[in-house]
Scaffold this motif. Structure first.
Motif, PDB file in Angstrom:
ATOM      1  N   GLN A  21       5.177 -14.726  -5.173  1.00 40.16           N
ATOM      2  CA  GLN A  21       6.321 -15.286  -5.897  1.00 40.16           C
ATOM      3  C   GLN A  21       6.486 -14.707  -7.296  1.00 40.16           C
ATOM      4  OE1 GLN A  21       8.755 -17.223  -4.611  1.00 40.16           O
ATOM      5  NE2 GLN A  21       7.676 -16.868  -2.697  1.00 40.16           N
ATOM      6  N   SER A  22       5.410 -14.189  -7.889  1.00 39.76           N
ATOM      7  CA  SER A  22       5.511 -13.568  -9.220  1.00 39.76           C
ATOM      8  C   SER A  22       6.084 -12.170  -9.075  1.00 39.76           C
ATOM      9  CB  SER A  22       4.145 -13.508  -9.889  1.00 39.76           C
ATOM     10  OG  SER A  22       3.678 -14.804 -10.164  1.00 39.76           O
ATOM     11  N   ASP A  23       6.423 -11.547 -10.199  1.00 38.26           N
ATOM     12  CA  ASP A  23       7.036 -10.221 -10.162  1.00 38.26           C
ATOM     13  C   ASP A  23       6.034  -9.092  -9.939  1.00 38.26           C
ATOM     14  OD1 ASP A  23       9.562 -11.287 -10.550  1.00 38.26           O
ATOM     15  OD2 ASP A  23       9.447 -11.105 -12.729  1.00 38.26           O
ATOM     16  N   VAL A  24       4.794  -9.243 -10.464  1.00 44.75           N
ATOM     17  CA  VAL A  24       3.809  -8.154 -10.379  1.00 44.75           C
ATOM     18  C   VAL A  24       2.438  -8.730 -10.062  1.00 44.75           C
ATOM     19  CG1 VAL A  24       2.786  -6.179 -11.565  1.00 44.75           C
ATOM     20  CG2 VAL A  24       5.092  -6.882 -12.153  1.00 44.75           C
ATOM     21  N   TYR A  25       1.769  -8.099  -9.103  1.00 51.98           N
ATOM     22  CA  TYR A  25       0.399  -8.460  -8.732  1.00 51.98           C
ATOM     23  C   TYR A  25      -0.454  -7.205  -8.702  1.00 51.98           C
ATOM     24  CZ  TYR A  25       2.135 -12.923  -6.868  1.00 51.98           C
ATOM     25  OH  TYR A  25       2.707 -14.159  -6.713  1.00 51.98           O
ATOM     26  N   MET A  26      -1.758  -7.384  -8.953  1.00 53.69           N
ATOM     27  CA  MET A  26      -2.717  -6.323  -8.675  1.00 53.69           C
ATOM     28  C   MET A  26      -3.488  -6.746  -7.428  1.00 53.69           C
ATOM     29  SD  MET A  26      -6.033  -4.749 -10.655  1.00 53.69           S
ATOM     30  CE  MET A  26      -7.151  -6.021 -10.116  1.00 53.69           C
ATOM     31  N   VAL A  27      -3.537  -5.851  -6.456  1.00 52.83           N
ATOM     32  CA  VAL A  27      -4.330  -6.090  -5.252  1.00 52.83           C
ATOM     33  C   VAL A  27      -5.628  -5.320  -5.420  1.00 52.83           C
ATOM     34  CG1 VAL A  27      -4.431  -5.814  -2.752  1.00 52.83           C
ATOM     35  CG2 VAL A  27      -2.277  -6.461  -3.839  1.00 52.83           C
ATOM     36  N   ASN A  28      -6.729  -6.007  -5.167  1.00 53.87           N
ATOM     37  CA  ASN A  28      -8.071  -5.487  -5.363  1.00 53.87           C
ATOM     38  C   ASN A  28      -8.784  -5.430  -4.009  1.00 53.87           C
ATOM     39  OD1 ASN A  28     -10.696  -5.004  -6.262  1.00 53.87           O
ATOM     40  ND2 ASN A  28     -10.909  -6.959  -7.319  1.00 53.87           N
ATOM     41  N   PRO A  29      -8.464  -4.441  -3.158  1.00 59.68           N
ATOM     42  CA  PRO A  29      -9.001  -4.429  -1.799  1.00 59.68           C
ATOM     43  C   PRO A  29     -10.518  -4.232  -1.731  1.00 59.68           C
ATOM     44  CG  PRO A  29      -7.837  -2.386  -2.235  1.00 59.68           C
ATOM     45  CD  PRO A  29      -7.589  -3.290  -3.401  1.00 59.68           C
ATOM     46  N   THR A  30     -11.133  -3.735  -2.790  1.00 57.44           N
ATOM     47  CA  THR A  30     -12.588  -3.538  -2.802  1.00 57.44           C
ATOM     48  C   THR A  30     -13.311  -4.753  -3.385  1.00 57.44           C
ATOM     49  OG1 THR A  30     -12.483  -2.479  -4.975  1.00 57.44           O
ATOM     50  CG2 THR A  30     -12.337  -1.036  -3.040  1.00 57.44           C
ATOM     51  N   LEU A  31     -12.543  -5.748  -3.841  1.00 57.10           N
ATOM     52  CA  LEU A  31     -13.083  -6.953  -4.481  1.00 57.10           C
ATOM     53  C   LEU A  31     -14.023  -6.619  -5.634  1.00 57.10           C
ATOM     54  CD1 LEU A  31     -13.644  -9.204  -1.348  1.00 57.10           C
ATOM     55  CD2 LEU A  31     -11.713  -9.191  -2.940  1.00 57.10           C
ATOM     56  N   THR A  32     -13.657  -5.582  -6.353  1.00 59.11           N
ATOM     57  CA  THR A  32     -14.405  -5.146  -7.529  1.00 59.11           C
ATOM     58  C   THR A  32     -14.211  -6.144  -8.658  1.00 59.11           C
ATOM     59  OG1 THR A  32     -14.161  -2.839  -6.904  1.00 59.11           O
ATOM     60  CG2 THR A  32     -14.578  -3.271  -9.227  1.00 59.11           C
ATOM     61  N   GLU A  33     -15.231  -6.287  -9.487  1.00 58.48           N
ATOM     62  CA  GLU A  33     -15.138  -7.145 -10.662  1.00 58.48           C
ATOM     63  C   GLU A  33     -14.592  -6.329 -11.830  1.00 58.48           C
ATOM     64  OE1 GLU A  33     -18.082 -10.572 -11.324  1.00 58.48           O
ATOM     65  OE2 GLU A  33     -18.767  -8.964 -12.648  1.00 58.48           O
ATOM     66  N   TYR A  34     -13.521  -6.824 -12.447  1.00 60.00           N
ATOM     67  CA  TYR A  34     -12.887  -6.190 -13.604  1.00 60.00           C
ATOM     68  C   TYR A  34     -13.132  -7.063 -14.828  1.00 60.00           C
ATOM     69  CZ  TYR A  34     -10.148  -3.364 -10.312  1.00 60.00           C
ATOM     70  OH  TYR A  34      -9.750  -2.506  -9.334  1.00 60.00           O
ATOM     71  N   LEU A  35     -13.071  -6.447 -16.008  1.00 55.48           N
ATOM     72  CA  LEU A  35     -13.207  -7.174 -17.255  1.00 55.48           C
ATOM     73  C   LEU A  35     -11.881  -7.130 -17.998  1.00 55.48           C
ATOM     74  CD1 LEU A  35     -15.125  -8.609 -19.307  1.00 55.48           C
ATOM     75  CD2 LEU A  35     -15.414  -6.349 -20.364  1.00 55.48           C
ATOM     76  N   MET A  36     -11.326  -8.322 -18.304  1.00 59.67           N
ATOM     77  CA  MET A  36     -10.115  -8.387 -19.111  1.00 59.67           C
ATOM     78  C   MET A  36     -10.523  -8.748 -20.536  1.00 59.67           C
ATOM     79  SD  MET A  36      -6.463 -10.327 -18.531  1.00 59.67           S
ATOM     80  CE  MET A  36      -7.112 -11.964 -18.433  1.00 59.67           C
ATOM     81  N   THR A  37     -10.040  -7.959 -21.481  1.00 60.55           N
ATOM     82  CA  THR A  37     -10.375  -8.187 -22.886  1.00 60.55           C
ATOM     83  C   THR A  37      -9.100  -8.304 -23.710  1.00 60.55           C
ATOM     84  OG1 THR A  37     -10.390  -5.853 -23.556  1.00 60.55           O
ATOM     85  CG2 THR A  37     -12.418  -6.724 -22.618  1.00 60.55           C
ATOM     86  N   GLY A  38      -9.216  -9.022 -24.818  1.00 61.85           N
ATOM     87  CA  GLY A  38      -8.126  -9.095 -25.770  1.00 61.85           C
ATOM     88  C   GLY A  38      -8.409  -8.142 -26.914  1.00 61.85           C
ATOM     89  N   GLU A  39      -7.471  -7.259 -27.198  1.00 61.16           N
ATOM     90  CA  GLU A  39      -7.622  -6.301 -28.301  1.00 61.16           C
ATOM     91  C   GLU A  39      -6.757  -6.774 -29.457  1.00 61.16           C
ATOM     92  OE1 GLU A  39      -9.202  -3.041 -30.234  1.00 61.16           O
ATOM     93  OE2 GLU A  39      -9.749  -3.801 -28.262  1.00 61.16           O
TER      94      GLU A  39
END
Length: 178
Positions: free
Chosen positions: A75-93
């Motif tokens: 339903q949202s406009d943009v998604y990231m699909v993570n087919p490898t189920l990798t762990e990502y780090l989101m940081t605030g700059e």
């Protein structure tokens, strides 16, 4: 009559774009290609690349490498699909003056563990298969050196999503500069 037809065609074209579509950023942070099926479309994502797929909003099926099928209502406009189920780090700059930085640090303090390292600050872990995009810069996108801000804004924070390889390279580069 020709003018009316052109006007109607143009308005139909404009109304059919944008709000009814979903963009999927299918990311592959690994060193091997990955294949995923979106409904009936088979998509190969090269190593350390992202492939974009546009589709209509609503229910869709993702078929993963192990043939498991995940149905999801996009339903949202943009998604990231993570087919490898990798762990990502989101940081605030943080971009801004020093006066606001201490307040920013105090109000955005979380502890997370990423790649076995405990980090404290403006961090979050993203590891789901389907993730609404809430960041400004994705994996392998560079943050700007500077940002232009409104004159009334004391600071601005841009969110960046790091893949594990990207984070390791960032840490290695910062250690080499010491």
């Amino acid at each position: 009559m020709k003018y009316l037809f052109t006007l109607l065609s143009l308005s139909f074209l404009l109304s059919s774009c944008g709000t009814n579509s979903v963009d999927l950023a299918i990311d592959n942070p690994t060193t091997e290609p990955v294949i995923i099926k979106v409904d009936t479309l088979e998509v190969e994502i090269p190593a350390e690349q992202v492939v974009w797929v546009e589709m209509g909003k609503g229910m869709h099926s993702l078929t993963l490498k192990n043939d498991s099928i995940v149905d999801f209502n996009f339903q949202s406009d943009v998604y990231m699909v993570n087919p490898t189920l990798t762990e990502y780090l989101m940081t605030g700059e943080y971009y801004g003056d020093n006066n606001s930085y201490e307040i920013y640090q105090l109000t955005n303090k979380r502890t997370v563990e990423f790649l076995g390292i405990e980090l404290e600050g403006d961090y979050a872990i993203v590891n789901g298969l389907i993730n609404p995009v809430t960041w400004d810069y994705g994996p392998r996108e560079s943050l700007p050196e500077t940002v232009q801000m409104e004159s009334t804004a004391g600071y601005e924070v841009l969110q960046k999503l790091f893949s594990p390889i990207e984070f390791i390279n960032l840490v290695s580069a910062s250690r080499e500069q010491e």
